[in-house]
Design an enzyme around this catalytic site. Structure first.
Site, mmCIF file in Angstrom:
data_model
loop_
_atom_site.group_PDB
_atom_site.id
_atom_site.type_symbol
_atom_site.label_atom_id
_atom_site.label_comp_id
_atom_site.label_asym_id
_atom_site.label_seq_id
_atom_site.Cartn_x
_atom_site.Cartn_y
_atom_site.Cartn_z
ATOM 1 C CG ASP A 1 -1.885 -1.086 1.338
ATOM 2 O OD1 ASP A 1 -2.225 -1.626 0.234
ATOM 3 O OD2 ASP A 1 -2.151 -1.478 2.137
ATOM 4 C CE1 TYR B 1 3.643 -6.433 3.522
ATOM 5 C CE2 TYR B 1 2.912 -8.630 3.634
ATOM 6 C CZ TYR B 1 2.956 -7.383 2.915
ATOM 7 O OH TYR B 1 2.611 -7.407 1.692
#
Length: 375
Positions: free
Chosen positions: A91, A146
């Site tokens: 994002d 992540y």
């Protein structure tokens, strides 16, 4: 003399033609590129063709691929022509230390160096490997890891007056954070952790393999910690919301029971932590490696030789960006000030209201149960 000049002109024209023919002769091969980038100032990874006002990482990458001679210009305009696929669509503002893209290119000499020559220093190609013709980096990926780097004062209780730079995370709070993060492990319905997904949408079910917060460390007089999460795949904003909810619980804004509620069908107001600290660390291809990694033709998609380069890139571009932006823009501190606005106790009342309303109007039964506080 005139003939001499003419011969030179003819020669240079022939050189250009040779280079062009060489390009045509260069075989197109399916490869993967290991990428690292600092996402600050970009509107995510994925290119939005025809929308030049929102710059993405792929805009810069495709431009470098064309300029270096790896792909013809028309492949840059229509990325399907080079079978381009990213492993994860990061994002806005999100960085990566181990993003993988798969594509067909001309295998020119010194290809990695030539691509990097046309990229800004905060985007690097760190490695390249040949893969099978049918390889697709998104579909063949088994899991993604992540990390989320945050200042530890995010975990200070709301009733304690805290000086951000002086705050240090105590052992008890860290243990509580890890106990809460471990609750996410396994398969759950994460419809409340994204937008545009209803509670009965099968794609809202996601499998989390591990999630924990590491030991805190001090940088530039401020204490930080890194949360790691490994999952099969993630939805938009899912990780930021998972972390946002744990912060809200640890700070004393929400009860622990809200986590269990959030996996149920009713709508829960889940806050979304800032994007700044999120980094795509690694993507995993275990099944592919088992099948093709030792077949004598293909290399396993592991990047042990590139680990040092990845670590250097993180120290040079990713961590300083997170630390300096946090200090200058106070993204975490400002976001923490929005937590009191969230209504963490409304779910039961909402459920009663929804039950009454559903009797009045059958139209409401099909409504989406995953509205978002700030999307």
């Amino acid at each position: 003399e005139e003939n001499g000049h003419q011969n030179k002109r003819l020669k240079s024209g022939a050189d250009e033609e040779d280079a062009e023919n060489q390009n045509k002769k260069s075989p197109k091969r399916k490869i993967v590129l290991l990428m690292a980038y600092s996402g600050k100032g970009y509107h995510g990874m994925q290119r939005n063709v025809g929308s030049s006002q929102f710059k993405t990482i792929e805009d810069d990458l495709v431009s470098a691929l064309v300029q270096s001679g790896c792909i013809p210009e028309n492949h840059g305009e229509d990325m399907k022509k080079m079978s381009f696929q990213r492993c994860a669509r990061t994002d806005k503002g999100v960085s990566a230390a181990g993003q993988i893209v798969s594509l067909k290119v001309r295998l020119i000499d010194d290809i990695v160096e030539k691509i990097n020559n046309h990229l800004p220093s905060h985007i690097r190609i760190l490695g390249l490997k040949r893969v099978t013709g049918g390889f697709n980096s998104k579909n063949k990926c088994d899991a993604r890891t992540y990390s989320y780097m945050l200042p530890t004062f995010a975990f200070a209780h709301k009733d304690h007056d805290v000086q951000e730079e002086l705050y240090r995370l105590d052992r008890e709070t860290l243990e509580r954070v890890n106990k809460l993060l471990a609750c996410y492990k396994g398969t759950h319905n994460f419809h409340n952790f994204t937008s545009q997904k209803g509670p009965r949408d099968p794609s809202a079910k996601r499998y989390i393999m591990e999630m924990y917060c590491g030991e805190p460390f001090v940088r530039e007089n401020m204490e930080f910690a890194v949360i790691k999460v490994k999952g099969q795949s993630f939805m938009m904003h899912q990780i930021r919301k998972m972390i946002g909810l744990v912060i809200a619980i640890v700070k004393g804004y929400a009860a622990e029971s809200i986590m269990e509620c959030s996996w149920g069908e009713e709508k829960v107001d889940v806050p979304k932590a800032p994007g700044l600290g999120l980094v795509l660390e690694k993507v995993h291809f275990e099944k592919y490696n088992r099948r093709f990694g030792n077949d004598g033709l293909h290399e396993p998609l592991e990047w042990t030789e590139e680990e040092e380069k990845i670590a250097v890139f993180k120290e040079q571009y990713i961590y300083p960006t997170i630390i300096n932006t946090e200090r200058e823009e106070k993204s975490m501190a400002n976001w923490l000030n929005t937590l009191p606005i969230h209504d963490f106790n409304s779910t039961a009342a909402e459920m009663q209201t929804n039950n009454k309303n559903s009797k009045k109007s059958s139209d409401l039964e099909g409504s989406d149960g995953c509205g978002d506080d700030s999307d």
